[in-house]
Write an enzyme that holds these catalytic residues in place. Structure first.
Site, PDB file in Angstrom:
ATOM      1  N   ILE A   8      55.356  -4.872  27.454  1.00  0.00           N
ATOM      2  CA  ILE A   8      55.782  -4.837  28.850  1.00  0.00           C
ATOM      3  C   ILE A   8      55.020  -5.866  29.677  1.00  0.00           C
ATOM      4  CG2 ILE A   8      55.835  -3.417  30.947  1.00  0.00           C
ATOM      5  CD1 ILE A   8      56.350  -0.992  29.151  1.00  0.00           C
ATOM      6  N   SER A 132      54.133   6.121  32.417  1.00  0.00           N
ATOM      7  CA  SER A 132      55.043   6.614  31.400  1.00  0.00           C
ATOM      8  C   SER A 132      55.511   8.007  31.796  1.00  0.00           C
ATOM      9  CB  SER A 132      54.325   6.673  30.046  1.00  0.00           C
ATOM     10  OG  SER A 132      55.064   7.397  29.092  1.00  0.00           O
ATOM     11  N   TYR A 145      46.749   8.965  24.217  1.00  0.00           N
ATOM     12  CA  TYR A 145      47.570   8.182  25.144  1.00  0.00           C
ATOM     13  C   TYR A 145      48.016   9.045  26.320  1.00  0.00           C
ATOM     14  CZ  TYR A 145      51.568   5.386  26.772  1.00  0.00           C
ATOM     15  OH  TYR A 145      52.455   4.665  27.534  1.00  0.00           O
ATOM     16  N   LYS A 149      47.334   8.555  30.414  1.00  0.00           N
ATOM     17  CA  LYS A 149      48.397   8.399  31.406  1.00  0.00           C
ATOM     18  C   LYS A 149      48.327   9.485  32.473  1.00  0.00           C
ATOM     19  CE  LYS A 149      50.288   4.667  29.862  1.00  0.00           C
ATOM     20  NZ  LYS A 149      50.107   3.388  30.603  1.00  0.00           N
TER      21      LYS A 149
END
Length: 328
Positions: A8, A132, A145, A149
């Site tokens: 990204i 996310s 992860y 986030k």
């Protein structure tokens, strides 16, 4: 742009470069950075390549100062860089959890603080956090992860309130992403028996990049969701989180792995970049091009929501007028 060497970050750097001006590319891997610089130049921008590990607060601060010295005031700072481990939580070592947190959460903190140090005195600037759907909904095999986030979301909300309190002209916003076809599934440390994959539906990184650029231009909105799957996941988690717990317990292991075994020689970028001196340029795209969507109707509708609302109002008025005329 942190994490600019791939995924990204790489796609967003190119999207921003099309506007001209300087795009500062921050990442660890020299191979990916040099390739990203060529992409930025081809798109019409001027690259500024800076090798930096975002887990090092002093290095991030030095990178920010170099950008200001060589390219002028930082107008936009985009945090993207991350690393992770694909494995059940009990198979992730404490130092691996710490490393993921240092890069994927504290890297955002350090980048945000470096940006605010320069933006607040000028009373202008935009910070964009690439998040996310997993900032709201944890899933199996991605505890490190998901924890990062979630932490980014809480940190960003606190900073936003502080900026509002001081009536600052600086804006901070977060873009929550769906599953994206990035190289992470080929370079994140994995202990899964099979090849890791994003949970379908999968979107191309350019879809995510367009969402980030839109957020740069419209930072007054506190958060942007990209993809119908993101909206659905966040919405369902707010209403029936327990149902999602059980659903993901049944489906979350298989849906994150292909039928193919994990390559025994797959690199891991947890401690050092996968695109190191002897590595290769992974680019923006991962290995799932054949299954990835190049457009998101939900994201398009979000960007054009005002026009859609006006159009819907006009249609409604026309229908009402026609009905009134028929009754007469």
């Amino acid at each position: 742009m942190t994490g600019a060497s791939g995924g990204i970050g790489r796609a967003t750097a190119v999207e921003l470069a099309a506007r001209g001006g300087t795009v500062a590319l921050l990442a660890r891997g020299r191979v990916g950075l040099e390739a990203a610089a060529r992409d930025v130049e081809a798109a019409g921008g001027t690259p500024l390549v800076i090798e930096v590990d975002v887990s090092d607060a002093d290095a991030v601060e030095a990178a920010a100062q170099r950008v200001e010295d060589e390219a002028g005031p930082i107008e936009t700072w985009v945090n993207v860089a991350f690393t992770s481990v694909f494995a059940p939580a009990h198979d992730i070592a404490p130092d691996e959890f710490r490393r993921v947190t240092e890069v994927s959460y504290l890297g955002y903190v350090y980048g945000t603080l470096a940006a605010l140090k320069r933006m607040r005195p000028r009373n202008r600037g935009v910070v964009v956090q690439v998040g996310s759907a997993l900032a709201y909904r944890g899933i199996p095999l991605q505890s490190a992860y998901c924890g990062s986030k979630h932490a980014i979301q809480g940190f960003t909300e606190s900073v936003r309130c502080e900026l509002l309190h001081e009536k600052s002209g600086v804006r901070i916003t977060m873009v929550q992403m769906p599953a994206v076809n990035t190289p992470q599934f080929s370079w994140v440390l994995s202990r899964l028996p099979r090849q890791a994959q994003p949970v379908p539906p999968i979107y191309q990184p350019e879809v995510a990049a367009r969402g980030v650029v839109w957020a740069v231009d419209h930072p007054q909105r506190r958060e942007w969701w990209i993809g119908a799957s993101t909206a659905g996941t966040i919405g369902l988690n707010a209403v029936v989180p327990g149902v999602l717990d059980r659903y993901l317990a049944r489906t979350g292991f298989d849906s994150q792995q292909t039928a193919d075994p994990r390559p025994p020689d797959q690199p891991a970028n947890l401690w050092s970049p996968a695109d190191g001196p002897d590595g290769r340029d992974f680019g923006a795209h991962g290995i799932f091009d054949a299954r990835a969507h190049s457009h998101s109707l939900q994201a398009w509708a979000t960007r054009h929501r005002r026009a859609l609302l006006v159009g819907a109002g006009a249609v409604g008025a026309a229908v009402a007028a026609a009905g009134a005329s028929a009754r007469r």
